[in-house]
Scaffold this motif. Structure first.
Motif, PDB file in Angstrom:
ATOM      1  N   ALA A  93       0.821  -1.214   0.000  1.00  0.00           N
ATOM      2  CA  ALA A  93       0.000   0.000   0.000  1.00  0.00           C
ATOM      3  C   ALA A  93       0.852   1.260   0.000  1.00  0.00           C
ATOM      4  O   ALA A  93       0.438   2.301  -0.528  1.00  0.00           O
ATOM      5  CB  ALA A  93      -0.939  -0.008   1.204  1.00  0.00           C
ATOM      6  N   ARG A  94       2.033   1.192   0.577  1.00  0.00           N
ATOM      7  CA  ARG A  94       2.905   2.359   0.616  1.00  0.00           C
ATOM      8  C   ARG A  94       3.667   2.568  -0.688  1.00  0.00           C
ATOM      9  O   ARG A  94       4.391   3.559  -0.843  1.00  0.00           O
ATOM     10  CB  ARG A  94       3.885   2.229   1.784  1.00  0.00           C
ATOM     11  N   ARG A  95       3.507   1.674  -1.650  1.00  0.00           N
ATOM     12  CA  ARG A  95       4.156   1.857  -2.954  1.00  0.00           C
ATOM     13  C   ARG A  95       3.410   2.861  -3.833  1.00  0.00           C
ATOM     14  O   ARG A  95       3.837   3.156  -4.942  1.00  0.00           O
ATOM     15  CB  ARG A  95       4.281   0.505  -3.665  1.00  0.00           C
ATOM     16  N   THR A  96       2.309   3.379  -3.331  1.00  0.00           N
ATOM     17  CA  THR A  96       1.605   4.437  -4.060  1.00  0.00           C
ATOM     18  C   THR A  96       2.540   5.591  -4.385  1.00  0.00           C
ATOM     19  O   THR A  96       2.428   6.220  -5.449  1.00  0.00           O
ATOM     20  CB  THR A  96       0.424   4.955  -3.213  1.00  0.00           C
ATOM     21  N   ALA A  97       3.469   5.880  -3.494  1.00  0.00           N
ATOM     22  CA  ALA A  97       4.399   6.995  -3.703  1.00  0.00           C
ATOM     23  C   ALA A  97       5.243   6.811  -4.957  1.00  0.00           C
ATOM     24  O   ALA A  97       5.639   7.793  -5.594  1.00  0.00           O
ATOM     25  CB  ALA A  97       5.300   7.158  -2.478  1.00  0.00           C
ATOM     26  N   GLU A  98       5.535   5.557  -5.325  1.00  0.00           N
ATOM     27  CA  GLU A  98       6.283   5.306  -6.558  1.00  0.00           C
ATOM     28  C   GLU A  98       5.497   5.799  -7.767  1.00  0.00           C
ATOM     29  O   GLU A  98       6.050   6.451  -8.672  1.00  0.00           O
ATOM     30  CB  GLU A  98       6.564   3.811  -6.700  1.00  0.00           C
ATOM     31  N   GLN A  99       4.217   5.494  -7.781  1.00  0.00           N
ATOM     32  CA  GLN A  99       3.388   5.869  -8.925  1.00  0.00           C
ATOM     33  C   GLN A  99       3.157   7.379  -8.976  1.00  0.00           C
ATOM     34  O   GLN A  99       3.051   7.959 -10.063  1.00  0.00           O
ATOM     35  CB  GLN A  99       2.054   5.130  -8.885  1.00  0.00           C
ATOM     36  N   GLU A 100       3.082   8.002  -7.820  1.00  0.00           N
ATOM     37  CA  GLU A 100       2.933   9.461  -7.794  1.00  0.00           C
ATOM     38  C   GLU A 100       4.149  10.136  -8.420  1.00  0.00           C
ATOM     39  O   GLU A 100       4.012  11.083  -9.203  1.00  0.00           O
ATOM     40  CB  GLU A 100       2.724   9.933  -6.358  1.00  0.00           C
ATOM     41  N   LEU A 101       5.329   9.660  -8.082  1.00  0.00           N
ATOM     42  CA  LEU A 101       6.537  10.233  -8.687  1.00  0.00           C
ATOM     43  C   LEU A 101       6.523  10.022 -10.200  1.00  0.00           C
ATOM     44  O   LEU A 101       6.797  10.949 -10.972  1.00  0.00           O
ATOM     45  CB  LEU A 101       7.785   9.591  -8.081  1.00  0.00           C
ATOM     46  N   ASP A 102       6.194   8.807 -10.638  1.00  0.00           N
ATOM     47  CA  ASP A 102       6.184   8.512 -12.078  1.00  0.00           C
ATOM     48  C   ASP A 102       5.160   9.369 -12.811  1.00  0.00           C
ATOM     49  O   ASP A 102       5.415   9.848 -13.926  1.00  0.00           O
ATOM     50  CB  ASP A 102       5.890   7.028 -12.308  1.00  0.00           C
ATOM     51  N   LEU A 103       3.990   9.561 -12.200  1.00  0.00           N
ATOM     52  CA  LEU A 103       2.968  10.399 -12.832  1.00  0.00           C
ATOM     53  C   LEU A 103       3.431  11.846 -12.939  1.00  0.00           C
ATOM     54  O   LEU A 103       3.214  12.503 -13.968  1.00  0.00           O
ATOM     55  CB  LEU A 103       1.659  10.322 -12.043  1.00  0.00           C
ATOM     56  N   LEU A 104       4.086  12.341 -11.906  1.00  0.00           N
ATOM     57  CA  LEU A 104       4.541  13.729 -11.954  1.00  0.00           C
ATOM     58  C   LEU A 104       5.642  13.921 -12.992  1.00  0.00           C
ATOM     59  O   LEU A 104       5.700  14.961 -13.658  1.00  0.00           O
ATOM     60  CB  LEU A 104       5.026  14.181 -10.571  1.00  0.00           C
ATOM     61  N   LEU A 105       6.498  12.919 -13.159  1.00  0.00           N
ATOM     62  CA  LEU A 105       7.522  12.993 -14.213  1.00  0.00           C
ATOM     63  C   LEU A 105       6.883  13.060 -15.594  1.00  0.00           C
ATOM     64  O   LEU A 105       7.431  13.679 -16.514  1.00  0.00           O
ATOM     65  CB  LEU A 105       8.465  11.792 -14.115  1.00  0.00           C
ATOM     66  N   LEU A 106       5.722  12.439 -15.760  1.00  0.00           N
ATOM     67  CA  LEU A 106       4.980  12.524 -17.024  1.00  0.00           C
ATOM     68  C   LEU A 106       4.235  13.847 -17.148  1.00  0.00           C
ATOM     69  O   LEU A 106       4.235  14.486 -18.206  1.00  0.00           O
ATOM     70  CB  LEU A 106       3.986  11.364 -17.119  1.00  0.00           C
ATOM     71  N   LEU A 107       3.610  14.266 -16.059  1.00  0.00           N
ATOM     72  CA  LEU A 107       2.746  15.447 -16.094  1.00  0.00           C
ATOM     73  C   LEU A 107       3.514  16.759 -16.196  1.00  0.00           C
ATOM     74  O   LEU A 107       3.003  17.737 -16.759  1.00  0.00           O
ATOM     75  CB  LEU A 107       1.873  15.475 -14.834  1.00  0.00           C
ATOM     76  N   GLU A 108       4.722  16.800 -15.668  1.00  0.00           N
ATOM     77  CA  GLU A 108       5.434  18.081 -15.620  1.00  0.00           C
ATOM     78  C   GLU A 108       5.742  18.642 -17.011  1.00  0.00           C
ATOM     79  O   GLU A 108       5.994  19.840 -17.153  1.00  0.00           O
ATOM     80  CB  GLU A 108       6.715  17.949 -14.809  1.00  0.00           C
ATOM     81  N   GLU A 109       5.683  17.790 -18.025  1.00  0.00           N
ATOM     82  CA  GLU A 109       5.879  18.275 -19.397  1.00  0.00           C
ATOM     83  C   GLU A 109       4.799  19.281 -19.784  1.00  0.00           C
ATOM     84  O   GLU A 109       4.989  20.075 -20.724  1.00  0.00           O
ATOM     85  CB  GLU A 109       5.857  17.104 -20.371  1.00  0.00           C
TER      86      GLU A 109
END
Length: 443
Positions: free
Chosen positions: A300-316
């Motif tokens: 359940a605490r691996r959610t933070a991994e996906q948040e980082l990956d999403l932000l790396l995509l979204l920041e473009e």
């Protein structure tokens, strides 16, 4: 080991003339289902089952449908397992089925270290193309409507608190970028390293068909290319082996259809968001008592991994000026006394005791569980010291509504700091964390 599990397996195996199971061993991994390896006479088998019947509730395809699909995939030439027998209610051990074991290992790190990337990506592309061409006539395979599925994800996110701003931002992007419907193909749904068996660097089996459905085949390629499934090779987006272009070329050469980069991008966002919610769901399974294993709360605490990956995509999508804004400082580390040990230090002591005194005494699944328990202690220890937070209900609501976006001054920098601090506490060894730090902190 449960006597009831052995007794139930014995009943199931007797229906196909196999003897009493021996050497029953719980396999590591498996976020949703249990896997047990055992011998039955000269056969080496694997039992796949739900830890509780409640975990099957609401699934669009039960284990009987899954077994039928696996049989059809194998008959079509895909390297799917051979299903030997399905569990029945009278067996008394839940829902699932027994397969003949496939040679090789699913260990992604070992595979990535020993394989020839060109041969391996050819094998993966071949199995993907073959999977997407399976005729599902007469099979109980659900059909995915992307808009409806995204609506269900929104409902789940709200049920989980709708308090993670990065996930709120990703959801808004997804809802604004749903692609038009594609001709439906069979989508495996979990085609990634960890669910693929390899021997001497070559693919020997495709496992875990529980999420299969009819939909856009780009979803399979996107899911397998997510950063979390590249393991030790985050720099190689194509299954940790190669580039996206080389994967797409290999897929098309194997008989697959023409690759669409925009569809692939949407499904990369979608499945990353989906897996973030999947991680959060593990916490609800634990709280509700369906599975009280420590593995559930750690996943359940691996959610933070996906948040980082999403932000790396979204920041473009952010203006260049916002991307250039320095990060705000991290939250101050909690001060500790030179006298009495802090809570974090006490957790460190327990972790060291588990490593030095208990680890030599355990093996097999217990050794895996011990590693997970130590990981849990580390998460809590770092949380006590650093006090990170990924929760902000109001900011999440503002991002979901569009009141705030990546053009809002300072928002991107705030989200970057939030993602870094949370992941540093939760999963500091996640490979993409170093990439994000280099990009955002200039280190």
């Amino acid at each position: 080991m449960s006597d009831s599990l052995i007794a139930g397996l014995t009943r199931a195996l007797a229906r196909i003339g196999l003897p009493h199971p021996g050497g029953l061993e719980r396999l590591s991994g498996g976020a949703n289902m249990e896997s047990w390896r055992f011998a039955a006479g000269s056969e080496v088998c694997v039992l796949r089952r739900a830890p509780s019947l409640e975990m099957m509730a609401g699934r669009p395809m039960d284990h009987h449908g899954e077994a039928a699909l696996v049989r059809a995939a194998r008959a079509a030439g895909v390297l799917a397992p051979e299903v030997l027998v399905e569990l029945e209610a009278g067996d008394g051990i839940g829902s699932g089925y027994v397969m003949r074991a496939i040679s090789g290992s699913p260990d992604p790190v070992v595979f990535l270290a020993e394989t020839d990337p060109q041969l391996a990506i050819g094998d993966i592309a071949r199995e993907l193309a073959a999977t997407h061409s399976i005729d599902c006539t007469g099979l109980p395979v659900p059909v995915m409507d992307t808009a409806l599925a995204l609506g269900e994800l929104r409902s789940r996110f709200i049920a989980y608190g709708a308090d993670r701003p990065i996930l709120g931002l990703a959801l808004r992007w997804l809802e604004a970028n749903i692609p038009p419907p594609a001709p439906p193909k069979l989508v495996h749904g979990d085609f990634r390293l960890g669910n693929l068996m390899f021997e001497h660097g070559r693919l020997t089996g495709v496992l875990d068909w529980e999420l299969a459905h009819l939909g856009d085949w780009h979803e399979d390629l996107a899911f397998g290319c997510m950063t979390v499934w590249r393991f030790s090779r985050p720099d190689r987006p194509g299954y940790g082996l190669t580039s996206i272009k080389e994967l797409a070329d290999a897929y098309q050469a194997a008989g697959g259809e023409t690759f669409d980069p925009q569809r692939f991008r949407f499904w990369t966002f979608y499945r990353t968001f989906w897996w973030a919610l999947g991680c959060l769901q593990m916490g609800t399974f634990w709280r509700d008592g369906h599975d009280r294993s420590v593995e559930r709360v750690v996943v359940a605490r691996r959610t933070a991994e996906q948040e980082l990956d999403l932000l790396l995509l979204l920041e473009e999508l952010a203006p260049l000026a916002e991307r250039a804004i320095p990060l705000p400082p991290p939250a101050p580390t909690r001060k500790t006394s030179k006298g009495e040990p802090s809570g974090a230090e006490m957790l460190t002591a327990v972790s060291e005791w588990l490593t030095n005194d208990i680890k030599p005494l355990v093996s097999g699944r217990s050794k895996f569980d011990l590693a997970v328990a130590r990981n849990a202690l580390g998460i809590v220890m770092r949380e006590l010291e650093q006090q990170p937070s990924a929760i902000d209900v109001q900011l999440c609501a503002d991002l979901m509504s569009g009141k705030v976006d990546l053009a809002t001054p300072g928002i991107l920098a705030k989200l970057r700091r939030m993602a870094l601090d949370k992941l540093t506490a939760d999963m500091p060894k996640y490979p993409a964390l170093a990439i994000a730090r280099a990009r955002w902190e200039g280190n």
